[in-house]
Design a protein around this motif. Structure first.
Motif, PDB file in Angstrom:
ATOM      1  N   MET A   1       0.815  -1.193   0.000  1.00 52.43           N
ATOM      2  CA  MET A   1       0.000   0.000   0.000  1.00 52.43           C
ATOM      3  C   MET A   1       0.863   1.265   0.000  1.00 52.43           C
ATOM      4  N   ARG A   2       2.046   1.181   0.573  1.00 48.93           N
ATOM      5  CA  ARG A   2       2.931   2.345   0.610  1.00 48.93           C
ATOM      6  C   ARG A   2       3.284   2.790  -0.798  1.00 48.93           C
ATOM      7  N   GLU A   3       3.517   1.820  -1.702  1.00 51.78           N
ATOM      8  CA  GLU A   3       3.818   2.167  -3.088  1.00 51.78           C
ATOM      9  C   GLU A   3       2.638   2.917  -3.719  1.00 51.78           C
ATOM     10  N   ASP A   4       1.421   2.458  -3.456  1.00 51.25           N
ATOM     11  CA  ASP A   4       0.235   3.145  -3.985  1.00 51.25           C
ATOM     12  C   ASP A   4       0.189   4.600  -3.520  1.00 51.25           C
ATOM     13  N   GLU A   5       0.465   4.819  -2.245  1.00 50.39           N
ATOM     14  CA  GLU A   5       0.447   6.178  -1.701  1.00 50.39           C
ATOM     15  C   GLU A   5       1.496   7.050  -2.390  1.00 50.39           C
ATOM     16  N   THR A   6       2.678   6.498  -2.589  1.00 53.09           N
ATOM     17  CA  THR A   6       3.755   7.240  -3.242  1.00 53.09           C
ATOM     18  C   THR A   6       3.366   7.578  -4.678  1.00 53.09           C
ATOM     19  N   LEU A   7       2.831   6.600  -5.400  1.00 55.77           N
ATOM     20  CA  LEU A   7       2.442   6.838  -6.793  1.00 55.77           C
ATOM     21  C   LEU A   7       1.304   7.848  -6.884  1.00 55.77           C
ATOM     22  N   ARG A   8       0.344   7.757  -5.972  1.00 55.71           N
ATOM     23  CA  ARG A   8      -0.759   8.730  -5.964  1.00 55.71           C
ATOM     24  C   ARG A   8      -0.232  10.148  -5.726  1.00 55.71           C
ATOM     25  N   ARG A   9       0.681  10.277  -4.772  1.00 58.13           N
ATOM     26  CA  ARG A   9       1.261  11.583  -4.464  1.00 58.13           C
ATOM     27  C   ARG A   9       2.019  12.122  -5.676  1.00 58.13           C
ATOM     28  N   LEU A  10       2.807  11.251  -6.321  1.00 61.26           N
ATOM     29  CA  LEU A  10       3.559  11.696  -7.495  1.00 61.26           C
ATOM     30  C   LEU A  10       2.632  12.114  -8.632  1.00 61.26           C
ATOM     31  N   LEU A  11       1.570  11.356  -8.860  1.00 62.74           N
ATOM     32  CA  LEU A  11       0.623  11.716  -9.921  1.00 62.74           C
ATOM     33  C   LEU A  11      -0.043  13.061  -9.631  1.00 62.74           C
ATOM     34  N   ALA A  12      -0.368  13.302  -8.374  1.00 64.21           N
ATOM     35  CA  ALA A  12      -0.964  14.590  -8.010  1.00 64.21           C
ATOM     36  C   ALA A  12       0.030  15.729  -8.253  1.00 64.21           C
ATOM     37  N   GLN A  13       1.293  15.497  -7.911  1.00 65.92           N
ATOM     38  CA  GLN A  13       2.323  16.519  -8.136  1.00 65.92           C
ATOM     39  C   GLN A  13       2.538  16.757  -9.631  1.00 65.92           C
ATOM     40  N   ILE A  14       2.526  15.668 -10.409  1.00 65.75           N
ATOM     41  CA  ILE A  14       2.681  15.796 -11.866  1.00 65.75           C
ATOM     42  C   ILE A  14       1.509  16.590 -12.439  1.00 65.75           C
TER      43      ILE A  14
ATOM     44  N   ALA B   1      -2.066  13.254 -16.044  1.00 67.34           N
ATOM     45  CA  ALA B   1      -1.995  12.826 -14.640  1.00 67.34           C
ATOM     46  C   ALA B   1      -3.201  13.328 -13.840  1.00 67.34           C
ATOM     47  N   GLY B   2      -3.720  14.471 -14.214  1.00 62.04           N
ATOM     48  CA  GLY B   2      -4.882  15.019 -13.518  1.00 62.04           C
ATOM     49  C   GLY B   2      -6.144  14.199 -13.700  1.00 62.04           C
ATOM     50  N   SER B   3      -6.169  13.331 -14.698  1.00 62.51           N
ATOM     51  CA  SER B   3      -7.358  12.508 -14.915  1.00 62.51           C
ATOM     52  C   SER B   3      -7.394  11.272 -14.019  1.00 62.51           C
ATOM     53  N   TYR B   4      -6.270  10.957 -13.371  1.00 64.22           N
ATOM     54  CA  TYR B   4      -6.255   9.814 -12.452  1.00 64.22           C
ATOM     55  C   TYR B   4      -6.956  10.207 -11.155  1.00 64.22           C
ATOM     56  N   THR B   5      -7.832   9.327 -10.679  1.00 61.73           N
ATOM     57  CA  THR B   5      -8.475   9.526  -9.383  1.00 61.73           C
ATOM     58  C   THR B   5      -8.288   8.282  -8.547  1.00 61.73           C
ATOM     59  N   ALA B   6      -8.114   8.450  -7.264  1.00 60.05           N
ATOM     60  CA  ALA B   6      -7.924   7.317  -6.362  1.00 60.05           C
ATOM     61  C   ALA B   6      -9.135   6.384  -6.368  1.00 60.05           C
ATOM     62  N   GLN B   7     -10.317   6.923  -6.660  1.00 59.04           N
ATOM     63  CA  GLN B   7     -11.530   6.108  -6.697  1.00 59.04           C
ATOM     64  C   GLN B   7     -11.478   5.088  -7.840  1.00 59.04           C
ATOM     65  N   ALA B   8     -10.649   5.357  -8.833  1.00 59.39           N
ATOM     66  CA  ALA B   8     -10.518   4.441  -9.974  1.00 59.39           C
ATOM     67  C   ALA B   8      -9.706   3.212  -9.621  1.00 59.39           C
ATOM     68  N   GLY B   9      -9.066   3.215  -8.460  1.00 56.20           N
ATOM     69  CA  GLY B   9      -8.265   2.075  -8.045  1.00 56.20           C
ATOM     70  C   GLY B   9      -6.812   2.452  -7.879  1.00 56.20           C
ATOM     71  N   PRO B  10      -5.960   1.453  -7.650  1.00 55.71           N
ATOM     72  CA  PRO B  10      -4.533   1.716  -7.455  1.00 55.71           C
ATOM     73  C   PRO B  10      -3.908   2.368  -8.696  1.00 55.71           C
ATOM     74  N   PRO B  11      -2.880   3.168  -8.507  1.00 56.12           N
ATOM     75  CA  PRO B  11      -2.294   3.893  -9.641  1.00 56.12           C
ATOM     76  C   PRO B  11      -1.509   3.017 -10.621  1.00 56.12           C
ATOM     77  N   LEU B  12      -0.869   1.952 -10.159  1.00 54.43           N
ATOM     78  CA  LEU B  12      -0.059   1.158 -11.079  1.00 54.43           C
ATOM     79  C   LEU B  12      -0.877   0.528 -12.201  1.00 54.43           C
ATOM     80  N   PRO B  13      -2.036  -0.042 -11.932  1.00 53.02           N
ATOM     81  CA  PRO B  13      -2.841  -0.544 -13.053  1.00 53.02           C
ATOM     82  C   PRO B  13      -3.242   0.562 -14.033  1.00 53.02           C
ATOM     83  N   TRP B  14      -3.485   1.762 -13.532  1.00 52.69           N
ATOM     84  CA  TRP B  14      -3.792   2.895 -14.418  1.00 52.69           C
ATOM     85  C   TRP B  14      -2.595   3.192 -15.310  1.00 52.69           C
TER      86      TRP B  14
END
Length: 183
Positions: free
Chosen positions: A1-14, A62-75
């Motif tokens: 789950m830590r990886e998901d959090e990191t990827l979500r944070r990076l996508l938000a920053q991007i 990157a702005g089109s990714y939402t956490a509700q869509a699931g983990p970021p790596l599959p996206w």
């Protein structure tokens, strides 16, 4: 789950225009995405170009990714897979499920040990695909591993497009049931 959090944070920053976050995302995910692309686009040089295109697309969307869509790596994997298939379709270089050197299509699926493919158990998938009618299995593999369209499959199998659509629908329903039963 830590990886998901990191990827979500990076996508938000991007999404906010942070180029350093894109570099960090690249460092964390490029090997996985490149492996996926290389399974679809077997020419290493072209696969490298596709990988660059993928990160450009990620930069732009990157702005089109939402956490509700699931983990970021599959996206991220979906972005890479779609881009690799688009390049193959544009060049008309779609390949069959077995290469001349005998490599089977299971080797080209996403690595089940990686988070994007964690739901896939290779042995279960192989068993369940083995339960399908050979023509239906060929359609599923060529559609999802090689990116062939229904029209291309119809031409290969000398069947109407609606028949191929039905084959794919039924085969996927069978696979889902079989994989759920083996889980």
């Amino acid at each position: 789950m830590r990886e998901d959090e990191t990827l979500r944070r990076l996508l938000a920053q991007i999404a906010g225009g942070d180029a350093a976050a894109l570099r960090s995302l690249y460092d964390l995910t490029a090997p996985k995405l490149f492996g996926l692309i290389l399974r679809i686009q077997r020419d290493r040089s072209l696969a490298e170009d596709v990988l660059q295109d993928v990160y450009l697309k990620i930069w732009r969307s990157a702005g089109s990714y939402t956490a509700q869509a699931g983990p970021p790596l599959p996206w991220l994997c979906a972005v890479a897979r779609h881009r690799a298939i688009d390049v193959i379709r544009r060049k008309g270089e779609v390949q069959g499920p077995v290469s001349e050197d005998g490599e089977d299509f299971f080797e080209r699926l996403v690595d089940p040990s990686d988070a994007a493919g964690a739901f896939l158990n290779r042995d279960a998938l192989q068993h369940c695909l083995g339960q399908l009618d050979p023509a239906h299995r060929d359609c599923v593999v060529r559609a999802y591993c090689e990116g062939l369209s229904r029209e291309e499959l119809a031409q290969i199998h000398d069947r109407p497009v609606n028949t191929i659509k039905t084959w794919l629908h039924r085969a996927l329903a069978s696979l889902k049931g079989c994989l759920e039963a083996r889980a």
